[in-house]
Each structure stands twice: as structure tokens, then as C-alpha cells.
Design an enzyme around this catalytic site. Structure first.
Site, PDB file in Angstrom:
ATOM      1  N   GLN A 184      17.192 -21.223  37.789  1.00  0.00           N
ATOM      2  CA  GLN A 184      16.609 -20.013  37.222  1.00  0.00           C
ATOM      3  C   GLN A 184      15.130 -19.864  37.555  1.00  0.00           C
ATOM      4  OE1 GLN A 184      17.470 -20.391  33.030  1.00  0.00           O
ATOM      5  NE2 GLN A 184      19.664 -20.526  33.380  1.00  0.00           N
ATOM      6  N   HIS A 236      15.814 -22.462  32.122  1.00  0.00           N
ATOM      7  CA  HIS A 236      15.087 -21.932  30.967  1.00  0.00           C
ATOM      8  C   HIS A 236      13.561 -21.890  31.138  1.00  0.00           C
ATOM      9  CE1 HIS A 236      18.687 -23.266  28.226  1.00  0.00           C
ATOM     10  NE2 HIS A 236      19.061 -22.560  29.282  1.00  0.00           N
ATOM     11  N   GLU A 241      19.696 -13.543  20.788  1.00  0.00           N
ATOM     12  CA  GLU A 241      18.956 -12.969  19.668  1.00  0.00           C
ATOM     13  C   GLU A 241      17.948 -11.917  20.096  1.00  0.00           C
ATOM     14  OE1 GLU A 241      18.796 -16.958  16.795  1.00  0.00           O
ATOM     15  OE2 GLU A 241      16.941 -16.013  17.510  1.00  0.00           O
ATOM     16  N   TYR A 261      11.177 -19.433  14.768  1.00  0.00           N
ATOM     17  CA  TYR A 261      12.432 -18.694  14.928  1.00  0.00           C
ATOM     18  C   TYR A 261      13.653 -19.600  15.091  1.00  0.00           C
ATOM     19  CZ  TYR A 261       9.665 -14.675  14.389  1.00  0.00           C
ATOM     20  OH  TYR A 261       8.826 -13.750  13.799  1.00  0.00           O
ATOM     21  N   TYR A 271      27.682 -25.553  24.355  1.00  0.00           N
ATOM     22  CA  TYR A 271      28.713 -25.225  25.339  1.00  0.00           C
ATOM     23  C   TYR A 271      29.938 -26.117  25.185  1.00  0.00           C
ATOM     24  CZ  TYR A 271      25.081 -22.393  27.460  1.00  0.00           C
ATOM     25  OH  TYR A 271      24.107 -21.451  27.673  1.00  0.00           O
TER      26      TYR A 271
END
Length: 375
Positions: A89, A155, A248, A258, A269
Site C-alpha cells: 500500500q 497501513h 469507520e 478512537y 481476519y
């Protein structure tokens, strides 16, 4: 781990592509027929788009290229981008123009920056200068380097949003190291608030506190890949990936937590339970969540009169869901949701409302497209 240098300007020729309309009609519930027009194609995993006041678009590609796309769809590489860690990513991520771009011509880019301790999420600033048929970046510098360092390609986040006061919000992923999202000495899984020079913004909640990074605005996030300022309130909204469920929408507030990975509406997973459940005192609840996951990326508030039935709605791209989510808002509450463009069958990476009032989308593939949504 490997590093991929950005391609040189001379190595990639400009391509000339004609914008061809492709029509997809939305459901009757959307109350307005809509079609998609292809502005540009043959983009390699495009990640973000910015709109130039003089016309045309700047599009980041994950492998490390920045491209200028003209109104006729032709593309020219913009040299001067940072060297990126192009794995998984990671790569060249978000782009934002300075609020004073008309005068200062400053562009901000987020990217995954490699190093001996692994790769993290960093912020790059440069001047956009005309160069022949396109542009180049001059005086580029990395003004902030996150300490969310780790190996592998998971991430990174990362989106940018300028607040009404001129400070810059930057979302940072937890790099797959879940526990560090609860460590305020790390940038992992946080929203940052920076000055235009990449420094901690005045008024940040943890300034001067020992063991806390002064750039942090909020903690306990997983992998936030969307950020936008609400035109109604001036507040930051973010959207982040959950695990197996639990994507979210949040409205991050100064100094608040949060919850990730202590609380979540998803599961690992493997199917195992995450943390302590869905709530805990001292940790915030999301405005909205998805289960199953849609893998959200990119968001835009609709203010344009070109979409009269969508005024005040929130649009969110779905990667795994391969659709555009249209959320009907009442204040800070999501009261209904529609799945649009499912027939398109594409991973939607970015969603923006342009200066011309139209909504634009980027599709994420090795033959990605920049699309214009026409009412």
C-alpha cells in the site's frame, strides 16, 4: 523491502487520450440520472487528484509518479517528486494545494518514506512551476517524517485536509502494528495537525506533555484513507479501514482516543475477537461504521448546485465494495446510505468535488481512470 526510484521525466512520454463518455444510470432512489465521463485513462494505480485553478489536474500514482492531466486527457509526468517506498500500500499517496496556491504555488504530497528502521508516512512540500507543456516541482523538501516506522507495505494512511484556520490535518496509518495506535509517543494510527512548515500546530492537545508527540491531534485510528472538512461545521471528518468489518467514519476531536485496537465493530481476519468489544469508557464511538467492510478510500461533501438532490450528502469511495457510497446526513448523523455505480465494477480510490462543481473519481487499477460524474 525494496525501494523504487521515481521514473525520470525523459523516460516517459506524454500520452494523448480523448475523453470518452461512459454512461451508468443510478438507481431511481438517487432522484437524478447521472453519467460518468472518462477524463483520462491508463493511469497506474492513481491515488489522489487535485484541481489546478488554471485548468487541468494533478494526479498521484502509487508507484511514485505525479502527472499533469490536461482537459483533453493528455498526460505529462511532473518531475521533482520524492523517492518513495513502493511496496504494498506504500508509495506516492495524497496531494493537496496550499490554501494560498494562487500566490505561493505550493503543493503538498504524502508518501511512504523508506529508511533503516523501515518505512513511515511523510509529508513533502514543493513549488509547482510551469515547464513546457506541463509542470515541474522545485525546491522540494520533506517537512515532516512520521515515526510510524515498520517493514512491509501495510497501513500508511494517508490523507491531507486544510482546516479553516490554515493548519493542515494529516492522517497516518498504524502500519499493522496495532498496539502502537494507543501509544502517544508514536505517530502510528493518529491524526496529526501541522503548520504549513510541517511543525506541530499551536493549540495541539499534547504540546509540552512528556511522552506525547506534539503533532498528534487524536489517536486510536487504524488506517485512515479519507479526510475532508465539513462545509457546514468546519470540522474534520475521516474514514478509516477496519479489519474484517468495522470500517469507520469519525469526527476526530482534539486529544480524543478512537479506540483501535481496544474497541472495534469488526473482527480479526481470522474471525477472532478484537480487543474488549465495541465500547469502553474514555474511547469514542464512530459516527457510522460498515460491517461487512467496504474498504473506504476518498470522501467528499457535496455542496455543488449541479447535484441538487445530493446537497449536504457525503460521498465515500469503496475499494473492496467497488461502489460509491452516498450517505444522507442530518447534522453529524448518517440517516441513510445508497450504493451507487455498482455496475462500474471498479475499486474507487479517491472522491473529490472540483472547482467546476463536478464530482470526480479515481479508479484503482493498473489501468486506472479519472472520471467525471455528470448530472
Amino acid at each position: 523491502m525494496h525501494f523504487r526510484k521515481k521514473a525520470t521525466f525523459a523516460a516517459i512520454a506524454a500520452s494523448f487520450l480523448t475523453a470518452v463518455p461512459v454512461v451508468f444510470f443510478l438507481p431511481a432512489e438517487a432522484q437524478s440520472s447521472t453519467r460518468l465521463e472518462t477524463v483520462a485513462e491508463n493511469l497506474t494505480h492513481p491515488w489522489s487528484v487535485a484541481f489546478l485553478p488554471e485548468g487541468g489536474y494533478l494526479v498521484t500514482e502509487r508507484d511514485g509518479l505525479l502527472k499533469f492531466v490536461s482537459e483533453d486527457g493528455s498526460q505529462v509526468v511532473v518531475p521533482g517528486t520524492p523517492e518513495v517506498f513502493a511496496q504494498g500500500q506504500g508509495g506516492l499517496l495524497d496531494i493537496a494545494l496550499s490554501p494560498g496556491f494562487d500566490i505561493d504555488k505550493t503543493v503538498y504530497l504524502t508518501f511512504s518514506e523508506g529508511g533503516p528502521e523501515g518505512a513511515g508516512t511523510s509529508l513533502f512540500r514543493a513549488k509547482l512551476v510551469p515547464d513546457g507543456a506541463g509542470y515541474r516541482l522545485d525546491n522540494g523538501e520533506t517537512v515532516f517524517s512520521g515515526n510510524n516506522r515498520d517493514y512491509g507495505g501495510r497501513h500508511f494512511g494517508s490523507r491531507l485536509a486544510f482546516a479553516p484556520d490554515g493548519t493542515l490535518f494529516m492522517t497516518v496509518g498504524e502500519r499493522g502494528d496495532r498496539d502502537r495506535a494507543q501509544d502517544p509517543s508514536r505517530h502510528n494510527g493518529s491524526v496529526l495537525r501541522l503548520t504549513v512548515d510541517g511543525k506541530p500546530a499551536p493549540g495541539n492537545p499534547f504540546l509540552g506533555r512528556e511522552g506525547f508527540r506534539p503533532e498528534i491531534w487524536s489517536i486510536g485510528h487504524r488506517n485512515p484513507q479519507a479526510a475532508a472538512i465539513s462545509p457546514a461545521t468546519g470540522k474534520l471528518w475521516t474514514v478509516e479501514h477496519g479489519a474484517r468489518g468495522g470500517d469507520e467514519i469519525n469526527i476526530p476531536e482534539a486529544g480524543k482516543n478512537y479506540g483501535w485496537p481496544v474497541i472495534s465493530y469488526g473482527r480479526h481476519y481470522s474471525g477472532g475477537k478484537i480487543g474488549e468489544g465495541t465500547s469502553k469508557p474514555g474511547m469514542e464511538q464512530p459516527v457510522h461504521y460498515w460491517d461487512p467492510s467496504i474498504a473506504p478510500s476518498g470522501m467528499a461533501f457535496v455542496t455543488s448546485p449541479k447535484y441538487p438532490d445530493w446537497q449536504g450528502d457525503l460521498l465515500v469511495g469503496a475499494l473492496a465494495g467497488r461502489h460509491l457510497a452516498k450517505l444522507d446526513l442530518e447534522g453529524d448523523r448518517v440517516v441513510s446510505e445508497e450504493k451507487l455505480l455498482q455496475d462500474l465494477g471498479e475499486r474507487i480510490r479517491d472522491v473529490r468535488q472540483g472547482g467546476d462543481g463536478y464530482v470526480y473519481l479515481l479508479t484503482d487499477s493498473d489501468e486506472g481512470r479519472l472520471l467525471r460524474l455528470l448530472p
